[in-house]
Design a protein around this motif. Sequence first.
Motif: not given
Lengths: 308, 249
Positions: B35-41
């Motif tokens: 998962m894209n790191p900014f999407c995890e956030i």
Amino acid sequence: MSILVLADINDGQLASATAHVVAAAKAIGGDIDVLVAGEGVQAAAEAAAKLDGVSKVRVADNAVYAYQLAEPMGALLMELANGYTHVLASASTTGKNVLPRLAALKDVSQLSDVIGIEGADTFLRPIYAGNAIATVKSDDPLKVITVRSSAFDAVADSGSATVEAIDVVVENTQSSFVKEELAQSDRPELGGAKVVISGGRGMGNGENFKLLDGIADKLGAAVGASRAAVDAGFVPNDMQVGQTGKIVAPDLYIAVGISGAIQHLAGMKDSKVIVAINKDDEAPIFQVADYGLVGDLFDILPELESKL
Amino acid sequence: MKVLVAVKRVIDYNVKIRVKADHSDVDLTNVKMAMNPFCEIAVEEAVRLKEKGVATEVVAVTVGPKAAQEQLRTALALGADRAIHIETDARVESLAVAKLLAKVVDEEQPGLVILGKQAIDTDNNQTGQMLAALTNLPQGTFASEVVVDGDTVNVTREIDGGLQTVALTLPAIVTTDLRLNEPRYAKLPDIMKAKKKPMDVKTPADYGIEVASKVSLLKVESPAERKGGIKVASVDELIDKLKNEAKVL
């Protein structure tokens, strides 16, 4: 070709990035207009009129455009974009915030962070944190582009464009400005500085960043940080250099206590000269550094400051 | 209030990418995806809003190939209640993703939509802003703090030079920056439970959206390699080199 450049405004003044965006517009070729929008932006408009290659500065001076909030700015650009083949802005947090709204409203794609112009419809842009460079061609009738300002040399300011006021006023009932907390600094802005000195996780804590300040003062440098230092809470995010922070290309970049993660390199590897100071002689940062100094930064920094 | 979270399947951020020999694109065969790191956030923020009682339901959505269901399952394991997969194998540009998400917003009527500010593959930083324009909603991009208060949300934004706080009427679109939160790891029991949570599978055609773009990728190249230089032995030698060799002091 007919190009509209959205000017970046800092506190009523024209930001340095705009001269770089106009250079990108000149590389595309054609008539170049600059849009200066904000509240109390006459000084910025006069500065924009001096940029070489600009034929007309269009000024939208109204309270609704203060702080260049995305909603009114998108609506304003939508009103003004007709007749232009290209709309450009710098890939600043303002350009990145506003331009995709225009692109979507015009039903066209946006090209982000352009670093090279191959022609009026073909552009180079970094992808995967700059680990690949894509050549892309847009067949959209309007090209909406954000420009990485460090990739283009600023135009001179010996021009004399005409300045015209625009009376387009849009409504904004959806968003309002609450407050801004800007870092107060006498140092040059990170994006435009000739020398940048950055600290990483190796700095240990935020207090130790003071070790960089003395050197920065002597060199007239801006102070940056790696994402690791930001994530660790040492310093605020606006100091971050990297894929997800600022992209810089100064004459001299000094990386202190920075290992050299891909995402950091993406933000500084186009610097002319890179110096790395790190105690780990295997750190990847040394693979891109012109001059590496292996040792304890807590010994090296005070010595460097005293000898400069 | 319902919260919609968009996530993207991308190359794992630790993987060093390779450009294909024919320069047509980056080679993604047998590469670890995540998962894209900014999407995890974004997922984390939505789940925290639910934990605080601000959000009543968290819906995760993605646009991408069948394998992107892995990332939706991750979102479900982290606390999303259900998921929507819009399946396509096409290279989908930000504008088409925003159009699809606009249709989902229309159907789901969320009070807040949270997205990552950029995906670490194309580095576009566009989808949230485009979605806001298409749905005629206000946007708080690059958020480091999100505070919902009645009919408004205050978003503190990471801007060049510092922080800016804006007040937006709800519904609104928020895109996440790094410091918004620190995403949790999914626990094994939650990963098991996530397998039973509902997932709708749709296609772009179901929403009447054409994903083809007018932007074509002509070629992809590796950037000019920067060669490592020399190691100097002392501060004096460093200053000497910078003055007399590099001439930058």
